[in-house]
Design a protein around this motif. Sequence first.
Motif, mmCIF file in Angstrom:
data_model
loop_
_atom_site.group_PDB
_atom_site.id
_atom_site.type_symbol
_atom_site.label_atom_id
_atom_site.label_comp_id
_atom_site.label_asym_id
_atom_site.label_seq_id
_atom_site.Cartn_x
_atom_site.Cartn_y
_atom_site.Cartn_z
ATOM 1 N N THR A 94 72.400 -34.561 -61.426
ATOM 2 C CA THR A 94 71.412 -35.071 -60.459
ATOM 3 C C THR A 94 71.795 -34.654 -59.044
ATOM 4 O O THR A 94 70.948 -34.206 -58.258
ATOM 5 N N LEU A 95 73.086 -34.777 -58.704
ATOM 6 C CA LEU A 95 73.535 -34.408 -57.350
ATOM 7 C C LEU A 95 73.349 -32.906 -57.101
ATOM 8 O O LEU A 95 72.947 -32.478 -56.016
ATOM 9 N N ILE A 96 73.621 -32.093 -58.127
ATOM 10 C CA ILE A 96 73.477 -30.640 -57.948
ATOM 11 C C ILE A 96 72.017 -30.270 -57.755
ATOM 12 O O ILE A 96 71.672 -29.427 -56.917
ATOM 13 N N LYS A 97 71.096 -30.923 -58.518
ATOM 14 C CA LYS A 97 69.665 -30.641 -58.334
ATOM 15 C C LYS A 97 69.214 -31.037 -56.927
ATOM 16 O O LYS A 97 68.423 -30.334 -56.291
ATOM 17 N N ASN A 98 69.742 -32.163 -56.425
ATOM 18 C CA ASN A 98 69.396 -32.584 -55.053
ATOM 19 C C ASN A 98 69.892 -31.557 -54.034
ATOM 20 O O ASN A 98 69.205 -31.225 -53.070
ATOM 21 N N LEU A 99 71.097 -31.040 -54.266
ATOM 22 C CA LEU A 99 71.650 -30.032 -53.345
ATOM 23 C C LEU A 99 70.818 -28.753 -53.363
ATOM 24 O O LEU A 99 70.519 -28.171 -52.325
ATOM 25 N N ASP A 100 70.431 -28.325 -54.576
ATOM 26 C CA ASP A 100 69.616 -27.106 -54.668
ATOM 27 C C ASP A 100 68.236 -27.314 -54.048
ATOM 28 O O ASP A 100 67.635 -26.381 -53.520
ATOM 29 N N ARG A 101 67.735 -28.541 -54.126
ATOM 30 C CA ARG A 101 66.425 -28.820 -53.546
ATOM 31 C C ARG A 101 66.482 -28.748 -52.003
ATOM 32 O O ARG A 101 65.572 -28.279 -51.347
#
Length: 758
Positions: A94-101
């Motif tokens: 979840t944190l990685i998807k937020n960072l990529d977003r």
Amino acid sequence: MRILNQKFASKARQFYIGVVLVGVMLSAVVYYQAETIKSTSAKLMEQQIPALRDIRLIETYLVKQERLLYEYYATNNSELYLIDFLENHVHILTLIKNLDRSHGSLALESSLRNEFSDGLDLALKLHENLSSPVTSWDLARHQLEKLTELQALMMGSLASAEAYISKEVDNGYKNTESNLHTTVQIVILFSLGLVLVSVYTGRYASKFIKLSAANERLALFPRRNPNPIMSFNNQLALSFCNPAANKMHKAYISDQNTTPLALLSRNIHEQLLEVKKSDKHVKQFFNQLERHYLNYEIHWLEEIDAFDVHIRDVTEQFEAERSLEYLAFHHSSSKLPNQVSLKKYTNELMQQSQAFSLMLIEVNHFKLLLEQYGLTGANLCINAFAKHLSHCAQEFTQRHRSKNMLTIYHIADANFAIVYTEQDCSVAIDQLLSQMHTRLSQMIDTPYGEMRMNFTSGVTQYPSSSNSYNELLLHANIALEEADKRNTSYGLFDQQSGEKHARRMHIARSLETAIEKQQFVLYFQPKMKIKSHTIDSCECLIRWFDDGEFISPAQFIPIAEHSGFILPLGEWILDTAFAQAKAWHEQGLHIRLAINISARQFTQQDFVAGIKERLQRFAVPAELIELEITETAIMDDEEFGISVLQALSTLGISLSIDDFGTGYSSLGYLQRFPVNKLKIDQSFVRNMASDKRDQALVLSICQLAKNLGLDIIAEGVEEHAQLEKLKEYNCDQIQGYLLSRPIPADEFEAFLAKGVSF
């Protein structure tokens, strides 16, 4: 006068026009600088600093993830993987998807995809290894090392991303500092101009200009704010909506005849009054629209006697939390409720003092499915089984029109649980199992065609047999294991099963300290040459006296093999046997010691080196050592087994095939194995005096051994009739109670001195 007034008015107009122009220019520059600072600060606060925080959180979760797996390795607690590890992994994703977003240029998800995939696969393999009946600890350590290497790679990628964002933060800080410096200079200049204007325009004009400028600046904030804002006066009437609020109203509310008030709860007025009466004058509320979830915060501004409402769309966050909650309580493959759900439900039933039964179901031959189709394919087959299991439960409920609740849980790869809320479930469970076996004994459809999927089950009851969640699973598993041992499909936990399990647990715990307390001792059972009636060898047999209580090897040896303790136990046996061989050799007793070697000992890479080292350390002639090895230990890896036997034979050690006739018993492998003896298993000797088939088997083994040039020894000889038959079959040696029971070293020496008495 009129002309002077006109000139004065003209000069005043010129002056004020000039002041206005200068003020406009300075204001424009200040505004531009302020907007630049605002943009930079917003980027820092909304993107870069949270991104740094998220990266550090990811690093923290990665460290926690590694710790959980090492703790799982140390404690063998599967919940550390099934619950804590998977939940931790979801947080990382979840944190990685937020960072990529927020920082698409980082592309962390794609750059770490392989590492995460390999890491998750290794973690799953580690879980399968640790939760399997026979755990490979060497493999587990190797898997943990691989996981550590993958984490180091991921930490490197995260460090690069962190350095990249830190550089952006540093640049943003420098730009902000430069803009602030310029803004300060402009403000100083503007202030000096205002001082000069105030001299000509007067005190009140100056205040009016400042107030107007300040009000104008404040008015820009809510209008240009991208987040919806509403204001209410002290009469609770809507007084202001910024463009973002109107835009959200048009996008989220299908009925355009409404006002932006439709975004808020219907009892908004009560909420406003509630906030006004509260101590902090601020509260958060939640409102659900058709497809959106809004969170809004109400502020009571006592200074201006008004309310501000700040609205935020939390639909994505809500859906993510709901998805995570679903994953936490359901099996990822079959979508059935998982072990977390089972624990929650059973605890609720126990709190309500509701009697129920727990059935644990294990699909047989899951390992074979893994070997044939891999993990994904095996899971698909298990899903097909789960579907048929659910159909059986539904049919059972409909047929019996039972008011009792029957629920199915998928608690592990090939394990299911059924909870049935009935006081006495014996009849119902028998009927359900009968129905399930009838349905599942037939071919069922799977992605790989039709196949049969047999299963074994164990049942326990609350509160009559089990009184906690852990006891429920433990007792159901004990019942399942008992069913496996009896080769039946269904076992019900009872007191006897519990006592057997408690006994096994006591033995397993005591094994760890038995050597330190010197509770083990070697006994020796003589072997007699049939023709000469002389003793030239004996077998070393381990005995365990736990605080004076004799524990049979038939009890503790299987537990030692299952727990891995057989390796240190085997090392102790070898050291003790070699020491005894040395002592007898120094006394002039030419006695060969036969030592039993377990399958796990035999397959150790350093086994031959250990035997060679003991021959040198104890200075024992190699011909005084005989190793007894089972057929199964060699045939598990035939080529490796042959290489070990050849290496041992080169050392001059005598080699014997133990329990011959109970394993492969193939003439083909006997031709290839460099062994010296065959040992007939006592199960064939026990009834050979009266059983013609046993006589034929023993005779065949003796003839086979002689044709291959091997000595033959029969164990378990207790009667003279057996001895006579063996002598007739040209058997070389016997071992058994007819000659002597296993005895301590000093009694064995006395036995040798006395000689054979029959």
